[in-house]
Design a protein around this motif. Structure first.
Motif, short mmCIF file in Angstrom:
data_model
loop_
_atom_site.label_atom_id
_atom_site.label_comp_id
_atom_site.label_asym_id
_atom_site.label_seq_id
_atom_site.Cartn_x
_atom_site.Cartn_y
_atom_site.Cartn_z
N ASP A 72 0.68 -0.58 -0.02
CA ASP A 72 0.02 -0.06 0.13
C ASP A 72 1.18 1.34 0.30
OD1 ASP A 72 -2.46 1.47 -0.20
OD2 ASP A 72 -2.72 1.67 1.95
N ALA A 73 1.91 1.37 -0.88
CA ALA A 73 3.12 2.28 -1.10
C ALA A 73 2.28 2.88 -2.36
CB ALA A 73 4.02 1.63 -0.89
N ARG A 74 3.15 4.45 -2.80
CA ARG A 74 3.00 4.76 -3.70
C ARG A 74 4.36 5.09 -4.52
NH1 ARG A 74 -0.76 9.95 -1.68
NH2 ARG A 74 -2.31 8.38 -0.40
N ALA A 75 4.57 4.60 -5.40
CA ALA A 75 6.07 4.60 -5.93
C ALA A 75 5.80 4.87 -7.96
CB ALA A 75 6.94 2.64 -5.57
N THR A 76 6.93 5.83 -7.65
CA THR A 76 6.99 5.90 -9.24
C THR A 76 8.30 6.07 -9.61
OG1 THR A 76 4.96 7.19 -8.81
CG2 THR A 76 6.25 8.42 -10.43
N VAL A 77 8.41 5.93 -10.68
CA VAL A 77 10.02 5.93 -11.90
C VAL A 77 9.62 7.58 -12.49
CG1 VAL A 77 12.43 5.17 -12.45
CG2 VAL A 77 11.44 4.16 -11.31
N GLY A 78 10.11 8.16 -12.38
CA GLY A 78 9.20 9.58 -13.08
C GLY A 78 10.52 9.75 -14.46
N ARG A 79 11.79 9.35 -14.36
CA ARG A 79 13.12 10.43 -14.97
C ARG A 79 13.83 8.58 -15.42
NH1 ARG A 79 17.74 14.09 -12.95
NH2 ARG A 79 18.91 14.40 -14.31
N LEU A 80 14.19 8.32 -16.11
CA LEU A 80 15.00 7.31 -16.44
C LEU A 80 16.49 7.99 -17.27
CD1 LEU A 80 14.34 3.95 -17.16
CD2 LEU A 80 16.07 5.33 -19.11
N VAL A 81 17.78 7.83 -17.44
CA VAL A 81 18.55 8.54 -17.86
C VAL A 81 19.86 8.05 -18.97
CG1 VAL A 81 20.50 10.58 -18.43
CG2 VAL A 81 17.95 10.78 -17.70
N PRO A 82 19.29 7.25 -20.39
CA PRO A 82 21.12 6.45 -20.16
C PRO A 82 21.94 7.01 -20.72
CG PRO A 82 18.88 6.63 -21.80
CD PRO A 82 18.83 7.07 -20.69
N HIS A 83 23.18 6.75 -20.45
CA HIS A 83 24.38 7.31 -21.26
C HIS A 83 24.85 6.20 -22.00
CE1 HIS A 83 27.40 10.03 -21.38
NE2 HIS A 83 28.61 9.24 -21.41
N PRO A 84 25.66 7.22 -22.94
CA PRO A 84 25.61 8.52 -23.16
C PRO A 84 23.92 9.05 -24.34
CG PRO A 84 26.53 6.91 -25.55
CD PRO A 84 26.10 6.03 -24.30
N GLY A 85 22.95 7.71 -24.55
CA GLY A 85 21.99 8.25 -25.06
C GLY A 85 21.58 8.03 -26.64
N GLY A 86 22.35 7.27 -27.51
CA GLY A 86 22.13 7.39 -28.84
C GLY A 86 21.74 6.22 -28.41
N THR A 87 20.69 6.33 -29.79
CA THR A 87 19.84 5.53 -31.35
C THR A 87 20.77 4.59 -30.97
OG1 THR A 87 18.06 7.61 -31.94
CG2 THR A 87 17.68 5.05 -32.27
N ASN A 88 21.88 4.25 -31.79
CA ASN A 88 22.41 3.00 -31.90
C ASN A 88 23.15 2.82 -30.95
OD1 ASN A 88 23.74 5.39 -32.62
ND2 ASN A 88 24.94 4.69 -34.96
N VAL A 89 23.29 3.48 -29.62
CA VAL A 89 24.31 2.94 -29.27
C VAL A 89 23.72 2.10 -27.76
CG1 VAL A 89 25.70 3.77 -26.85
CG2 VAL A 89 25.86 4.96 -30.01
N ILE A 90 24.22 0.99 -27.44
CA ILE A 90 23.34 -0.06 -25.93
C ILE A 90 24.52 0.89 -25.05
CG2 ILE A 90 24.20 -1.98 -24.74
CD1 ILE A 90 24.91 -3.65 -27.37
N PRO A 91 23.55 1.86 -24.07
CA PRO A 91 24.28 2.21 -23.27
C PRO A 91 25.44 2.59 -22.17
CG PRO A 91 22.31 1.46 -22.53
CD PRO A 91 22.28 1.20 -23.68
N SER A 92 26.70 3.19 -21.76
CA SER A 92 26.92 2.59 -20.59
C SER A 92 26.72 2.56 -19.18
CB SER A 92 28.37 3.26 -21.13
OG SER A 92 28.50 4.46 -20.52
N THR A 93 25.61 2.75 -19.14
CA THR A 93 25.35 3.92 -17.78
C THR A 93 23.71 3.38 -18.12
OG1 THR A 93 25.90 5.74 -17.27
CG2 THR A 93 27.40 3.98 -16.71
N VAL A 94 23.32 3.50 -16.87
CA VAL A 94 21.55 4.01 -17.32
C VAL A 94 21.15 4.70 -15.63
CG1 VAL A 94 19.25 3.72 -17.26
CG2 VAL A 94 20.80 2.49 -18.89
N ASP A 95 20.73 5.53 -15.24
CA ASP A 95 20.08 6.28 -14.67
C ASP A 95 19.08 5.92 -14.30
OD1 ASP A 95 22.96 6.56 -13.36
OD2 ASP A 95 23.30 8.23 -13.66
N LEU A 96 17.87 5.87 -12.32
CA LEU A 96 16.70 5.98 -13.15
C LEU A 96 16.25 6.71 -11.48
CD1 LEU A 96 15.61 3.67 -11.28
CD2 LEU A 96 15.62 2.33 -13.31
#
Length: 382
Positions: free
Chosen positions: A241-265
Motif C-alpha cells: 500500500d505504497a506509492r512509488a514512481t519512476v519518473g525519470r530515466l537517463v541512459p548514457h550516452p543516449g544514442g539511438t544506435n548505442v548500447i548504453p554504458s550506464t542507465v540512471d533511474l
C-alpha cells in the motif's frame, strides 16, 4: 486572478505547463515579480543566505507569523502549485490590518527539486536538514553545480546552510497550497499529516557498445535491468500500500544506435518507502547480475511522516469549520514542522491532477482560500 495572470507567460515549457527551477531565468523573473508586488504592499524584501525571500511587514523580529510558499515548478508543472500560496499570502496582506507581532511572507527556493533533485531545498538548508557541502555539489542535468547556479543568482554558496538567525524568527508558519489530489468536497481543508517519502537513484553500469554489430549474447546492457526495475516498482508498491514512481530515466550516452554504458533511474516512493526500496533493490541487483552489470543505489532525500502541530491544526479547523486532509505531497511546511508550529491550508482541485498542466482550482475556491488564509492570519496575529 490578475496576479496569477501576471505569471501566465513566465517559464512556459515547450511541451506544455511550466518549467521554473531554482536559480534559473524563469524563477528569477518570478522572484522579481514578487519583490515588486511586495513593495506595492509596503513590505521590505530581503534574501537570506540560502536564497529564500522574506517580505517583512514592519521590523523583522522573533516569534514572527510567517506565511508563503514557493514559485518554482516541476518540469511541465501546473500554474497553481506554489504560486497560489504566494499570491494568496500577498492578497491576504492587502486585506489585513497591520499585525501586532512581526510578520513576513516567504518564498522558498527550489521546493520541487526540479533542477537539482532535492525537494524543499531552501527550507532544508535553512533548517540544517541538508548539509551545505552536499548541497553545493548537487548538479543539474547540464552539469551545473548548485554552487555555480547560486553564485550566478547573487547567492554566495560559501554561506549556504543552517541559518539560526532566520530560523529563530519563525514563531508560526502557515502555508496555503492547491490540493494535489481529489480529497476535498468543500473549497478549503486543513492539513493533518504528510506521509513519509523519499527519493533514490538506481545507477546501472554495463558496457557501452555498437547496437548493430554486438550480438545479443555478448551484451551487458544496463537498460534491461533498469526496465525490469521500472516494471517491478508498481508490483512491489501495490503489495505494501505504497506509492512509488519512476519518473525519470537517463541512459548514457543516449544514442539511438548505442548500447548504453550506464542507465540512471530515479525512484520516488511514499508510504512504506524504505520497504519498497529494500525489496526493489533485491530485484534490481538480481536483474543487473543476470545481464553482467553492476548496481549502485543512492538515497538522495528522505522525510519521515509529519504530523502538523495539533494545537494549531485544531485551532484552524475550529476557526474555519474545515475538514482535515492528509497528503502524500511534500511541502516546506513539513520541513519546518520540527522547528516551529506549522499548519497548511488546501484549496480544492476538482481535477485531482497536479504536477501537470491540467492542475486547476475554481475562481470561487481560490477566493475562499484567500478568505480562509486572511482569517487565520488575523487570528494568529493578535
Amino acid at each position: 486572478m490578475s496576479l496569477l495572470d501576471d505569471l501566465a507567460d513566465v517559464g512556459r515549457a515547450p511541451g506544455g505547463g511550466y518549467a521554473r527551477h531554482g536559480f534559473d531565468r524563469a524563477e528569477a523573473e518570478m522572484r522579481d515579480w514578487f519583490r515588486e508586488q511586495a513593495g506595492r504592499r509596503g513590505l521590505d524584501v530581503e534574501t537570506d543566505r540560502n536564497g529564500n525571500l522574506w517580505a517583512w511587514w514592519g521590523t523583522p523580529g522573533p516569534d514572527a507569523l510567517v506565511t508563503g510558499s514557493h514559485l518554482d515548478s516541476v518540469p511541465g508543472g501546473g500554474a497553481f502549485d506554489g504560486p497560489l500560496g504566494v499570491i494568496s499570502a500577498l492578497e491576504a496582506v492587502s486585506r489585513m490590518d497591520r499585525p501586532a507581532r512581526p510578520f513576513a511572507v516567504i518564498v522558498f527556493t527550489e521546493e520541487e527539486g526540479g533542477r537539482f533533485g532535492v525537494p524543499c531545498l531552501g527550507s532544508r538548508l535553512l533548517t540544517g536538514a541538508l548539509a551545505p557541502d552536499r548541497a553545493r555539489a548537487l548538479r543539474d542535468a547540464d552539469g551545473v553545480t548548485l554552487a555555480e547556479a547560486a553564485a550566478s543568482a547573487g547567492v554566495d554558496p560559501v554561506h549556504i546552510g543552517r541559518d539560526e538567525e532566520a530560523l529563530s524568527r519563525i514563531g508560526t508558519f502557515v502555508e496555503l497550497h492547491v490540493e494535489q489530489g481529489r480529497g476535498l468536497d468543500v473549497p478549503v481543508g486543513v492539513g493533518s499529516t504528510v506521509i513519509e517519502h523519499g527519493r533514490w537513484r538506481f545507477s546501472f553500469m554495463g558496457e557501452g557498445n555498437h547496437a548493430g554489430t554486438t550480438v545479443l549474447g555478448d551484451r551487458h546492457d544496463p537498460m534491461l535491468p533498469a526496465a525490469e526495475t521500472v516494471l517491478a516498482t508498481r508490483r512491489i508498491a501495490s503489495t505494501v500500500d505504497a506509492r512509488a514512481t519512476v519518473g525519470r530515466l537517463v541512459p548514457h550516452p543516449g544514442g539511438t544506435n548505442v548500447i548504453p554504458s550506464t542507465v540512471d533511474l530515479w525512484l520516488d516512493a511514499r508510504g512504506h518507502s524504505r520497504d519498497v526500496v529494500a525489496e526493489l533493490t533485491g530485484v534490481a541487483e538480481r536483474a543487473a547480475a543476470a545481464e553482467g552489470c553492476t548496481l549502485t543505489v543512492t538515497e538522495e532525500s528522505y522525510s519521515g511522516t509529519v504530523t502538523f502541530d495539533p494545537t494549531l491544526r485544531d485551532r484552524l479547523t475550529d476557526l474555519l469549520g474545515a475538514p482535515e486532509l492528509p497528503t502524500g505531497a511534500g511541502h516546506d511546511a513539513a520541513v519546518l514542522a520540527a522547528h516551529a508550529p506549522t499548519a497548511m491550508l488546501y484549496v480544492r482541485n476538482p481535477t485531482g491532477i497536479s504536477h501537470a498542466p491540467e492542475e486547476f482550482a475554481e475562481d470561487t475556491d481560490i477566493e475562499a482560500g484567500v478568505v480562509a488564509l486572511t482569517r487565520v492570519l488575523e487570528s494568529l496575529s493578535r
